[in-house]
Motif scaffolding. Structure first.
Motif, PDB file in Angstrom:
ATOM      1  N   VAL A   1       0.853  -1.189   0.000  1.00  0.00           N
ATOM      2  CA  VAL A   1       0.000   0.000   0.000  1.00  0.00           C
ATOM      3  C   VAL A   1       0.887   1.235   0.000  1.00  0.00           C
ATOM      4  O   VAL A   1       1.996   1.235   0.547  1.00  0.00           O
ATOM      5  CB  VAL A   1      -0.945   0.015   1.224  1.00  0.00           C
ATOM      6  CG1 VAL A   1      -1.899  -1.171   1.180  1.00  0.00           C
ATOM      7  CG2 VAL A   1      -0.155  -0.003   2.527  1.00  0.00           C
ATOM      8  N   ARG A   2       0.380   2.284  -0.617  1.00  0.00           N
ATOM      9  CA  ARG A   2       1.155   3.520  -0.688  1.00  0.00           C
ATOM     10  C   ARG A   2       1.306   4.149   0.701  1.00  0.00           C
ATOM     11  O   ARG A   2       0.410   4.086   1.538  1.00  0.00           O
ATOM     12  CB  ARG A   2       0.476   4.518  -1.621  1.00  0.00           C
ATOM     13  CG  ARG A   2       0.481   4.094  -3.079  1.00  0.00           C
ATOM     14  CD  ARG A   2      -0.182   5.175  -3.924  1.00  0.00           C
ATOM     15  NE  ARG A   2      -0.268   4.792  -5.319  1.00  0.00           N
ATOM     16  CZ  ARG A   2       0.704   4.970  -6.227  1.00  0.00           C
ATOM     17  NH1 ARG A   2       1.835   5.551  -5.841  1.00  0.00           N
ATOM     18  NH2 ARG A   2       0.543   4.583  -7.476  1.00  0.00           N
ATOM     19  N   GLU A   3       2.464   4.753   0.917  1.00  0.00           N
ATOM     20  CA  GLU A   3       2.691   5.571   2.094  1.00  0.00           C
ATOM     21  C   GLU A   3       3.660   6.679   1.687  1.00  0.00           C
ATOM     22  O   GLU A   3       4.250   6.616   0.591  1.00  0.00           O
ATOM     23  CB  GLU A   3       3.254   4.744   3.253  1.00  0.00           C
ATOM     24  CG  GLU A   3       4.622   4.144   3.019  1.00  0.00           C
ATOM     25  CD  GLU A   3       5.117   3.383   4.245  1.00  0.00           C
ATOM     26  OE1 GLU A   3       4.337   3.182   5.182  1.00  0.00           O
ATOM     27  OE2 GLU A   3       6.301   3.017   4.256  1.00  0.00           O
ATOM     28  N   PRO A   4       3.823   7.700   2.494  1.00  0.00           N
ATOM     29  CA  PRO A   4       4.702   8.803   2.086  1.00  0.00           C
ATOM     30  C   PRO A   4       6.099   8.312   1.696  1.00  0.00           C
ATOM     31  O   PRO A   4       6.747   7.586   2.442  1.00  0.00           O
ATOM     32  CB  PRO A   4       4.753   9.680   3.341  1.00  0.00           C
ATOM     33  CG  PRO A   4       3.433   9.434   4.004  1.00  0.00           C
ATOM     34  CD  PRO A   4       3.146   7.977   3.767  1.00  0.00           C
ATOM     35  N   GLY A   5       6.519   8.663   0.519  1.00  0.00           N
ATOM     36  CA  GLY A   5       7.864   8.304   0.050  1.00  0.00           C
ATOM     37  C   GLY A   5       7.974   6.936  -0.589  1.00  0.00           C
ATOM     38  O   GLY A   5       9.067   6.564  -1.041  1.00  0.00           O
ATOM     39  N   GLY A   6       6.875   6.187  -0.612  1.00  0.00           N
ATOM     40  CA  GLY A   6       7.006   4.864  -1.217  1.00  0.00           C
ATOM     41  C   GLY A   6       5.844   3.946  -0.912  1.00  0.00           C
ATOM     42  O   GLY A   6       4.677   4.336  -0.970  1.00  0.00           O
ATOM     43  N   TRP A   7       6.200   2.727  -0.503  1.00  0.00           N
ATOM     44  CA  TRP A   7       5.216   1.664  -0.309  1.00  0.00           C
ATOM     45  C   TRP A   7       5.483   0.924   1.001  1.00  0.00           C
ATOM     46  O   TRP A   7       6.628   0.819   1.439  1.00  0.00           O
ATOM     47  CB  TRP A   7       5.280   0.668  -1.457  1.00  0.00           C
ATOM     48  CG  TRP A   7       4.937   1.254  -2.780  1.00  0.00           C
ATOM     49  CD1 TRP A   7       5.756   1.981  -3.593  1.00  0.00           C
ATOM     50  CD2 TRP A   7       3.679   1.182  -3.441  1.00  0.00           C
ATOM     51  NE1 TRP A   7       5.100   2.366  -4.733  1.00  0.00           N
ATOM     52  CE2 TRP A   7       3.815   1.876  -4.670  1.00  0.00           C
ATOM     53  CE3 TRP A   7       2.455   0.586  -3.129  1.00  0.00           C
ATOM     54  CZ2 TRP A   7       2.754   2.000  -5.578  1.00  0.00           C
ATOM     55  CZ3 TRP A   7       1.409   0.700  -4.037  1.00  0.00           C
ATOM     56  CH2 TRP A   7       1.564   1.397  -5.238  1.00  0.00           C
ATOM     57  N   LYS A   8       4.409   0.409   1.578  1.00  0.00           N
ATOM     58  CA  LYS A   8       4.517  -0.431   2.774  1.00  0.00           C
ATOM     59  C   LYS A   8       4.095  -1.840   2.380  1.00  0.00           C
ATOM     60  O   LYS A   8       2.969  -2.065   1.949  1.00  0.00           O
ATOM     61  CB  LYS A   8       3.635   0.105   3.896  1.00  0.00           C
ATOM     62  CG  LYS A   8       3.690  -0.727   5.172  1.00  0.00           C
ATOM     63  CD  LYS A   8       3.009  -0.007   6.330  1.00  0.00           C
ATOM     64  CE  LYS A   8       1.514   0.160   6.064  1.00  0.00           C
ATOM     65  NZ  LYS A   8       0.828   0.782   7.217  1.00  0.00           N
ATOM     66  N   LEU A   9       5.021  -2.792   2.560  1.00  0.00           N
ATOM     67  CA  LEU A   9       4.781  -4.171   2.169  1.00  0.00           C
ATOM     68  C   LEU A   9       4.573  -5.047   3.391  1.00  0.00           C
ATOM     69  O   LEU A   9       5.305  -4.914   4.399  1.00  0.00           O
ATOM     70  CB  LEU A   9       5.963  -4.734   1.366  1.00  0.00           C
ATOM     71  CG  LEU A   9       5.933  -4.514  -0.164  1.00  0.00           C
ATOM     72  CD1 LEU A   9       5.941  -3.022  -0.494  1.00  0.00           C
ATOM     73  CD2 LEU A   9       7.105  -5.208  -0.828  1.00  0.00           C
ATOM     74  N   ASN A  10       3.595  -5.947   3.307  1.00  0.00           N
ATOM     75  CA  ASN A  10       3.343  -6.922   4.356  1.00  0.00           C
ATOM     76  C   ASN A  10       3.084  -8.286   3.735  1.00  0.00           C
ATOM     77  O   ASN A  10       2.339  -8.413   2.754  1.00  0.00           O
ATOM     78  CB  ASN A  10       2.132  -6.514   5.202  1.00  0.00           C
ATOM     79  CG  ASN A  10       2.466  -5.449   6.218  1.00  0.00           C
ATOM     80  OD1 ASN A  10       3.045  -5.730   7.263  1.00  0.00           O
ATOM     81  ND2 ASN A  10       2.103  -4.205   5.899  1.00  0.00           N
ATOM     82  N   GLY A  11       3.726  -9.302   4.298  1.00  0.00           N
ATOM     83  CA  GLY A  11       3.523 -10.653   3.815  1.00  0.00           C
ATOM     84  C   GLY A  11       4.735 -11.522   4.091  1.00  0.00           C
ATOM     85  O   GLY A  11       5.763 -11.045   4.590  1.00  0.00           O
ATOM     86  N   SER A  12       4.604 -12.803   3.784  1.00  0.00           N
ATOM     87  CA  SER A  12       5.699 -13.760   3.959  1.00  0.00           C
ATOM     88  C   SER A  12       5.983 -14.451   2.638  1.00  0.00           C
ATOM     89  O   SER A  12       5.069 -14.739   1.863  1.00  0.00           O
ATOM     90  CB  SER A  12       5.333 -14.822   5.007  1.00  0.00           C
ATOM     91  OG  SER A  12       5.169 -14.247   6.284  1.00  0.00           O
ATOM     92  N   LYS A  13       7.256 -14.726   2.404  1.00  0.00           N
ATOM     93  CA  LYS A  13       7.697 -15.449   1.217  1.00  0.00           C
ATOM     94  C   LYS A  13       8.411 -16.719   1.661  1.00  0.00           C
ATOM     95  O   LYS A  13       9.195 -16.689   2.612  1.00  0.00           O
ATOM     96  CB  LYS A  13       8.627 -14.579   0.363  1.00  0.00           C
ATOM     97  CG  LYS A  13       7.980 -13.291  -0.137  1.00  0.00           C
ATOM     98  CD  LYS A  13       6.844 -13.552  -1.113  1.00  0.00           C
ATOM     99  CE  LYS A  13       6.215 -12.268  -1.630  1.00  0.00           C
ATOM    100  NZ  LYS A  13       5.157 -12.523  -2.625  1.00  0.00           N
ATOM    101  N   MET A  14       8.136 -17.809   0.974  1.00  0.00           N
ATOM    102  CA  MET A  14       8.614 -19.121   1.400  1.00  0.00           C
ATOM    103  C   MET A  14       9.426 -19.791   0.288  1.00  0.00           C
ATOM    104  O   MET A  14       9.206 -19.523  -0.890  1.00  0.00           O
ATOM    105  CB  MET A  14       7.416 -19.990   1.788  1.00  0.00           C
ATOM    106  CG  MET A  14       7.772 -21.394   2.266  1.00  0.00           C
ATOM    107  SD  MET A  14       8.819 -21.393   3.739  1.00  0.00           S
ATOM    108  CE  MET A  14       7.581 -21.211   5.015  1.00  0.00           C
ATOM    109  N   PHE A  15      10.354 -20.652   0.706  1.00  0.00           N
ATOM    110  CA  PHE A  15      11.204 -21.413  -0.215  1.00  0.00           C
ATOM    111  C   PHE A  15      12.057 -20.490  -1.087  1.00  0.00           C
ATOM    112  O   PHE A  15      12.213 -20.717  -2.295  1.00  0.00           O
ATOM    113  CB  PHE A  15      10.371 -22.350  -1.104  1.00  0.00           C
ATOM    114  CG  PHE A  15       9.443 -23.257  -0.355  1.00  0.00           C
ATOM    115  CD1 PHE A  15       9.924 -24.097   0.634  1.00  0.00           C
ATOM    116  CD2 PHE A  15       8.085 -23.261  -0.638  1.00  0.00           C
ATOM    117  CE1 PHE A  15       9.062 -24.928   1.338  1.00  0.00           C
ATOM    118  CE2 PHE A  15       7.215 -24.093   0.057  1.00  0.00           C
ATOM    119  CZ  PHE A  15       7.711 -24.926   1.051  1.00  0.00           C
TER     120      PHE A  15
END
Length: 379
Positions: free
Chosen positions: A142-156
């Motif tokens: 999601v957008r936030e000031p100056g860039g993006w905020k990422l949430n989640g997990s990546k596997m393997f």
């Protein structure tokens, strides 16, 4: 003899084969046992000019293509498939991807240190609950000031436990196929490494989980067009699958060589066991399948280099070569008998390594679906 599928890069193949025999062969069993990356391997590969094999020369790359990259990968995999896998994740999944899809500023920032071996890259696509249906990934941006905020997990994630920079996919829209690609550095706030995974094979290629918790990514690190990452993702899968198939070629050829050598030296009933038809036919089948796979893999690589639609060929090449390699590993174990089953000989390790390629980068089942879908489209 007629020209071989990679004769153009025979000198590169010889250099890499010599390097692997010198730098990897003496320690490959230790790497497997300790589940560790070969010390200093990326710096050494950088000295050979291999880390930017497909990257533009303007950024320090070699400016070559899929055939050259597959040649390098096959020769590394002949000795240690795990090292070949970590190399592939860096050179094709990150460096090649940024070289094709990144902005000029992104190329200037990320390609030179990755090509010099100062940074190691990787790709963060798969998630704990999302594998074959990559477009359904749950990571959000999601957008936030100056860039993006990422949430989640990546596997393997190959190179996850030690990599410096990753291409990560996240959803920026509720639409099923609206994904966006970002470059995420290990020092970005909110970037965490999860657990390192213990694996059956490819143990010299560390694999792990990455966690993004309100991870701030600067606006300049969005790659390509927002919500339009599906097309470049699918395009890069072609060269990824060709590279993975090249790992399988290296494994199959190594298994063939080990089985053939042993069958000529091992004697039973007062004769080398290669004199017995059951053994000799096994070795003949290993050779036939390896050569058939080689032709298909390098045909797919040439298609990628020619800019052709290579989705069907790359899927077919990976499916066939990966299954050939697994069969070659099992056949080599059978030829060596009890010696094939113990770790004093490399074939049990090669068999364990081989199996992954039937899974990663698209399972054989999914890739058969891809082949049929392309056939139905007339490609």
């Amino acid at each position: 003899m007629p020209p071989g599928p990679k004769d153009e890069f025979r000198e590169i193949a010889e250099v890499v084969a010599d390097f692997a025999a010198r730098e990897l062969a003496p320690i490959v069993d230790e790497l497997d046992e300790k589940e560790m990356l070969a010390p200093g391997i990326f710096a050494k590969l950088a000295e050979l000019g291999l880390l930017g094999i497909t990257a533009p020369e303007a950024y320090g790359g070699a400016g070559l293509g899929a055939v050259a990259a597959s040649t390098v990968i096959e020769e590394l995999a002949y000795v240690d498939p795990g090292t070949a896998l970590s190399y592939l994740a860096h050179a094709l999944l990150f460096v090649h991807n940024v070289g094709i899809n990144g902005s000029e500023a992104q190329k200037e920032r990320y390609l030179p240190p990755c090509i010099r071996g100062e940074w190691v890259g990787g790709l963060a696509m798969t998630e704990p609950e999302v594998g074959s249906d990559a477009a359904a990934m749950a990571a959000r941006a999601v957008r936030e000031p100056g860039g993006w905020k990422l949430n989640g997990s990546k596997m393997f994630i190959t190179n996850g436990p030690f990599g410096d920079v990753f291409l990560a996919y996240a959803r920026t829209s509720e639409s099923h196929r609206k994904l966006t690609m970002f470059i995420v550095e290990k020092n970005f706030p909110g970037f965490f490494r999860g657990r390192k995974l213990r694996k059956m094979g490819m143990r010299s290629s560390p694999t792990g989980e990455l966690v993004l918790e309100d991870c701030h990514v600067p606006a300049a690190n969005l790659v390509g067009v927002e919500a339009e990452a599906i097309r470049p993702m699918m395009k890069n899968l072609d060269i990824e699958r060709v590279g993975l198939a090249a790992i399988s070629l290296g494994i199959a050829r190594a298994c063939l060589d080990h089985a053939f050598r042993y069958a000529r030296e091992r004697r039973q009933f007062d004769a080398p066991i290669i004199e017995f038809q059951a053994v000799s036919h096994t070795i003949a089948d290993m050779y036939i399948e390896w050569r058939a796979a080689e032709g298909l893999v390098y045909e797919a690589a040439r298609a990628v280099d020619a800019g052709e639609r290579a989705r069907k060929l790359s899927a077919a090449a990976k499916t066939f070569a990966s299954e050939v390699a697994t069969r070659a590993g099992l056949a080599a174990i059978q030829v060596l008998g009890g010696y094939g089953y113990i770790r004093e000989f490399p074939v049990e390790r090669l068999m364990r390594d081989a199996k992954l390629i039937e899974i990663g980068g698209g399972t054989s089942e999914i890739l058969r679906n891809v082949v049929v879908a392309e056939l139905r489209k007339g490609y």
